[in-house]
Design a protein around this motif. Structure first.
Motif, PDB file in Angstrom:
ATOM      1  N   LEU A 260       0.843  -1.191   0.000  1.00  0.00           N
ATOM      2  CA  LEU A 260       0.000   0.000   0.000  1.00  0.00           C
ATOM      3  C   LEU A 260       0.877   1.239   0.000  1.00  0.00           C
ATOM      4  CD1 LEU A 260      -2.693  -0.960   2.678  1.00  0.00           C
ATOM      5  CD2 LEU A 260      -3.088  -0.649   0.225  1.00  0.00           C
ATOM      6  N   THR A 261       0.580   2.146  -0.913  1.00  0.00           N
ATOM      7  CA  THR A 261       1.255   3.438  -0.954  1.00  0.00           C
ATOM      8  C   THR A 261       0.217   4.515  -0.720  1.00  0.00           C
ATOM      9  OG1 THR A 261       2.906   2.648  -2.547  1.00  0.00           O
ATOM     10  CG2 THR A 261       2.624   5.031  -2.347  1.00  0.00           C
ATOM     11  N   ALA A 262       0.460   5.398   0.239  1.00  0.00           N
ATOM     12  CA  ALA A 262      -0.451   6.505   0.522  1.00  0.00           C
ATOM     13  C   ALA A 262       0.259   7.821   0.269  1.00  0.00           C
ATOM     14  CB  ALA A 262      -0.950   6.436   1.961  1.00  0.00           C
ATOM     15  N   ILE A 263      -0.388   8.686  -0.494  1.00  0.00           N
ATOM     16  CA  ILE A 263       0.199   9.970  -0.868  1.00  0.00           C
ATOM     17  C   ILE A 263      -0.617  11.081  -0.229  1.00  0.00           C
ATOM     18  CG2 ILE A 263       0.811  11.480  -2.790  1.00  0.00           C
ATOM     19  CD1 ILE A 263       0.704   8.807  -4.523  1.00  0.00           C
ATOM     20  N   ASP A 264       0.003  11.851   0.653  1.00  0.00           N
ATOM     21  CA  ASP A 264      -0.689  12.942   1.343  1.00  0.00           C
ATOM     22  C   ASP A 264       0.356  13.855   1.966  1.00  0.00           C
ATOM     23  OD1 ASP A 264      -2.297  14.526   3.190  1.00  0.00           O
ATOM     24  OD2 ASP A 264      -3.864  13.023   2.916  1.00  0.00           O
ATOM     25  N   ASP A 265       0.210  15.159   1.749  1.00  0.00           N
ATOM     26  CA  ASP A 265       1.196  16.100   2.284  1.00  0.00           C
ATOM     27  C   ASP A 265       0.708  16.814   3.540  1.00  0.00           C
ATOM     28  OD1 ASP A 265      -0.742  17.731   1.163  1.00  0.00           O
ATOM     29  OD2 ASP A 265       0.675  19.114   0.239  1.00  0.00           O
ATOM     30  N   ASP A 266      -0.463  16.424   4.051  1.00  0.00           N
ATOM     31  CA  ASP A 266      -1.117  17.163   5.118  1.00  0.00           C
ATOM     32  C   ASP A 266      -0.750  16.639   6.506  1.00  0.00           C
ATOM     33  OD1 ASP A 266      -2.734  19.118   6.152  1.00  0.00           O
ATOM     34  OD2 ASP A 266      -4.638  18.205   5.559  1.00  0.00           O
ATOM     35  N   VAL A 267      -1.055  17.459   7.509  1.00  0.00           N
ATOM     36  CA  VAL A 267      -0.934  17.053   8.910  1.00  0.00           C
ATOM     37  C   VAL A 267      -2.333  16.984   9.516  1.00  0.00           C
ATOM     38  CG1 VAL A 267       1.368  18.048   9.175  1.00  0.00           C
ATOM     39  CG2 VAL A 267      -0.655  19.430   9.738  1.00  0.00           C
ATOM     40  N   VAL A 268      -2.437  16.253  10.601  1.00  0.00           N
ATOM     41  CA  VAL A 268      -3.725  16.079  11.269  1.00  0.00           C
ATOM     42  C   VAL A 268      -4.115  17.367  11.987  1.00  0.00           C
ATOM     43  CG1 VAL A 268      -5.012  14.740  12.972  1.00  0.00           C
ATOM     44  CG2 VAL A 268      -3.215  13.629  11.616  1.00  0.00           C
ATOM     45  N   SER A 269      -5.352  17.797  11.785  1.00  0.00           N
ATOM     46  CA  SER A 269      -5.884  18.955  12.501  1.00  0.00           C
ATOM     47  C   SER A 269      -7.104  18.526  13.311  1.00  0.00           C
ATOM     48  CB  SER A 269      -6.264  20.072  11.529  1.00  0.00           C
ATOM     49  OG  SER A 269      -7.270  19.636  10.632  1.00  0.00           O
ATOM     50  N   LEU A 270      -7.475  19.334  14.292  1.00  0.00           N
ATOM     51  CA  LEU A 270      -8.562  18.967  15.190  1.00  0.00           C
ATOM     52  C   LEU A 270      -9.876  18.777  14.441  1.00  0.00           C
ATOM     53  CD1 LEU A 270      -9.215  18.454  18.178  1.00  0.00           C
ATOM     54  CD2 LEU A 270      -9.781  20.894  18.388  1.00  0.00           C
ATOM     55  N   ASP A 271     -10.116  19.576  13.422  1.00  0.00           N
ATOM     56  CA  ASP A 271     -11.392  19.473  12.704  1.00  0.00           C
ATOM     57  C   ASP A 271     -11.433  18.271  11.755  1.00  0.00           C
ATOM     58  OD1 ASP A 271      -9.682  20.426  10.749  1.00  0.00           O
ATOM     59  OD2 ASP A 271     -11.006  22.026  10.066  1.00  0.00           O
ATOM     60  N   ASN A 272     -10.316  17.552  11.608  1.00  0.00           N
ATOM     61  CA  ASN A 272     -10.319  16.300  10.835  1.00  0.00           C
ATOM     62  C   ASN A 272     -11.004  15.163  11.595  1.00  0.00           C
ATOM     63  OD1 ASN A 272      -6.897  16.758   9.628  1.00  0.00           O
ATOM     64  ND2 ASN A 272      -8.802  17.495   8.743  1.00  0.00           N
ATOM     65  N   LEU A 273     -10.973  15.229  12.914  1.00  0.00           N
ATOM     66  CA  LEU A 273     -11.296  14.060  13.730  1.00  0.00           C
ATOM     67  C   LEU A 273     -12.766  13.667  13.683  1.00  0.00           C
ATOM     68  CD1 LEU A 273      -9.061  14.778  16.860  1.00  0.00           C
ATOM     69  CD2 LEU A 273      -8.467  13.631  14.722  1.00  0.00           C
ATOM     70  N   GLN A 274     -13.629  14.553  13.223  1.00  0.00           N
ATOM     71  CA  GLN A 274     -15.060  14.246  13.125  1.00  0.00           C
ATOM     72  C   GLN A 274     -15.350  13.183  12.083  1.00  0.00           C
ATOM     73  OE1 GLN A 274     -16.378  15.746  10.145  1.00  0.00           O
ATOM     74  NE2 GLN A 274     -18.607  15.718  10.413  1.00  0.00           N
ATOM     75  N   ARG A 275     -14.436  12.981  11.131  1.00  0.00           N
ATOM     76  CA  ARG A 275     -14.689  12.029  10.040  1.00  0.00           C
ATOM     77  C   ARG A 275     -13.465  11.202   9.654  1.00  0.00           C
ATOM     78  NH1 ARG A 275     -13.640  16.899   8.704  1.00  0.00           N
ATOM     79  NH2 ARG A 275     -12.332  17.481   6.942  1.00  0.00           N
ATOM     80  N   GLN A 276     -12.278  11.595  10.039  1.00  0.00           N
ATOM     81  CA  GLN A 276     -11.057  10.892   9.617  1.00  0.00           C
ATOM     82  C   GLN A 276     -10.642   9.939  10.732  1.00  0.00           C
ATOM     83  OE1 GLN A 276      -8.127  13.599   7.936  1.00  0.00           O
ATOM     84  NE2 GLN A 276      -9.721  14.798   6.907  1.00  0.00           N
TER      85      GLN A 276
END
Length: 258
Positions: free
Chosen positions: A57-73
């Motif tokens: 599995l290869t995952a491509i993402d340049d982002d960091v986790v933010s508090l407002d991600n946690l509702q769905r991620q």
């Protein structure tokens, strides 16, 4: 591929399915799936693909986790805020299944790096959040003849489609959305909102489609967009027609690319 005793035990519920069996599980263990984004859609998709035994599995993402991600991620916890998403993803996959080789690529996919990032994949699962990235991914998958599973969410709706635009009469994602004149103009969850559980529906469905592309069971969903309405609730399928003038998969494009 022969399975070890531990693998026979781990994947027993797959193996007893006549549509998968030992042969299909062997295909999964030998497969390479690339995920574009490990956000709302990528979070459940990554976990189900790892649990299923997709060998690479290869995952491509340049982002960091933010508090407002946690509702769905659902890949991330409160303590992960500020960490790179692919770093957390690597830890999760390592703990979930030792059979899986995971590579997290902390970069933004562009027209310049797309070919290298998806090279050799058996399927690509795109859960990105803008048309610019989606069209780049689609064009590269069409050119490289890699099955593309594209998933999107917004408010109370989830959409999942499978595209194999290099095949006769099969559309690519560009046939669906056109050339997207303003490719950056894409409604975002921050502007319109989204029910968190919709991400789970889209990501799980997309993982199923990626597995089907690898193993090859069930009906042919190529060129169908499955739309789930969380308000109804209910699902419908829309047939997407190949655009003969599409600059990625139309007749002339295929001649030029051959």
């Amino acid at each position: 591929m022969s399975l070890s005793d531990a693998q026979l035990d781990r994947y027993a519920r797959h193996i007893v399915l006549k549509e998968i069996g030992g042969e299909g599980q062997g295909k999964l263990l030998a497969a390479h799936v690339v995920l574009i984004g490990v956000g709302g859609i990528g979070s459940p998709a990554l976990q189900y693909l790892a649990a299923a035994g997709v060998g690479r599995l290869t995952a491509i993402d340049d982002d960091v986790v933010s508090l407002d991600n946690l509702q769905r991620q659902i890949l991330f916890a409160t303590g992960d805020v500020g960490r790179a998403k692919v770093e957390v993803a690597a830890e999760t996959v390592a703990g979930l299944n030792p059979d899986v080789r995971f590579e997290g690529v902390r970069t933004r996919l562009t027209a310049g790096n797309a070919a290298d990032l998806v090279m050799g994949a058996d399927a690509v699962l795109d859960g990105s959040d803008n048309f610019a990235t989606r069209l780049i991914v689609s064009d590269q998958c069409t050119a490289a003849r890699i099955p593309l599973v594209s998933a999107a969410i917004g408010q109370f709706q989830a959409q999942v489609g499978t595209f194999r635009g290099w095949e006769a009469d099969a559309p690519c994602y560009r046939c669906f959305v056109g050339d997207a004149f303003d490719a950056e103009d894409c409604d975002s969850c921050s502007e319109l909102g989204v029910l968190g559980a919709m991400a789970g529906i889209a990501g799980s469905f997309a993982a199923l489609e990626a597995i089907r592309q690898v193993v090859g069971f069930g009906g042919n969903a190529t060129g169908k967009l499955h739309v789930f309405d969380g308000l109804a609730p209910g699902m419908r399928a829309i047939r997407i027609v190949k655009d003969p003038a599409c600059r990625a998969c139309g007749a002339q494009a295929m001649v030029n690319g051959s």
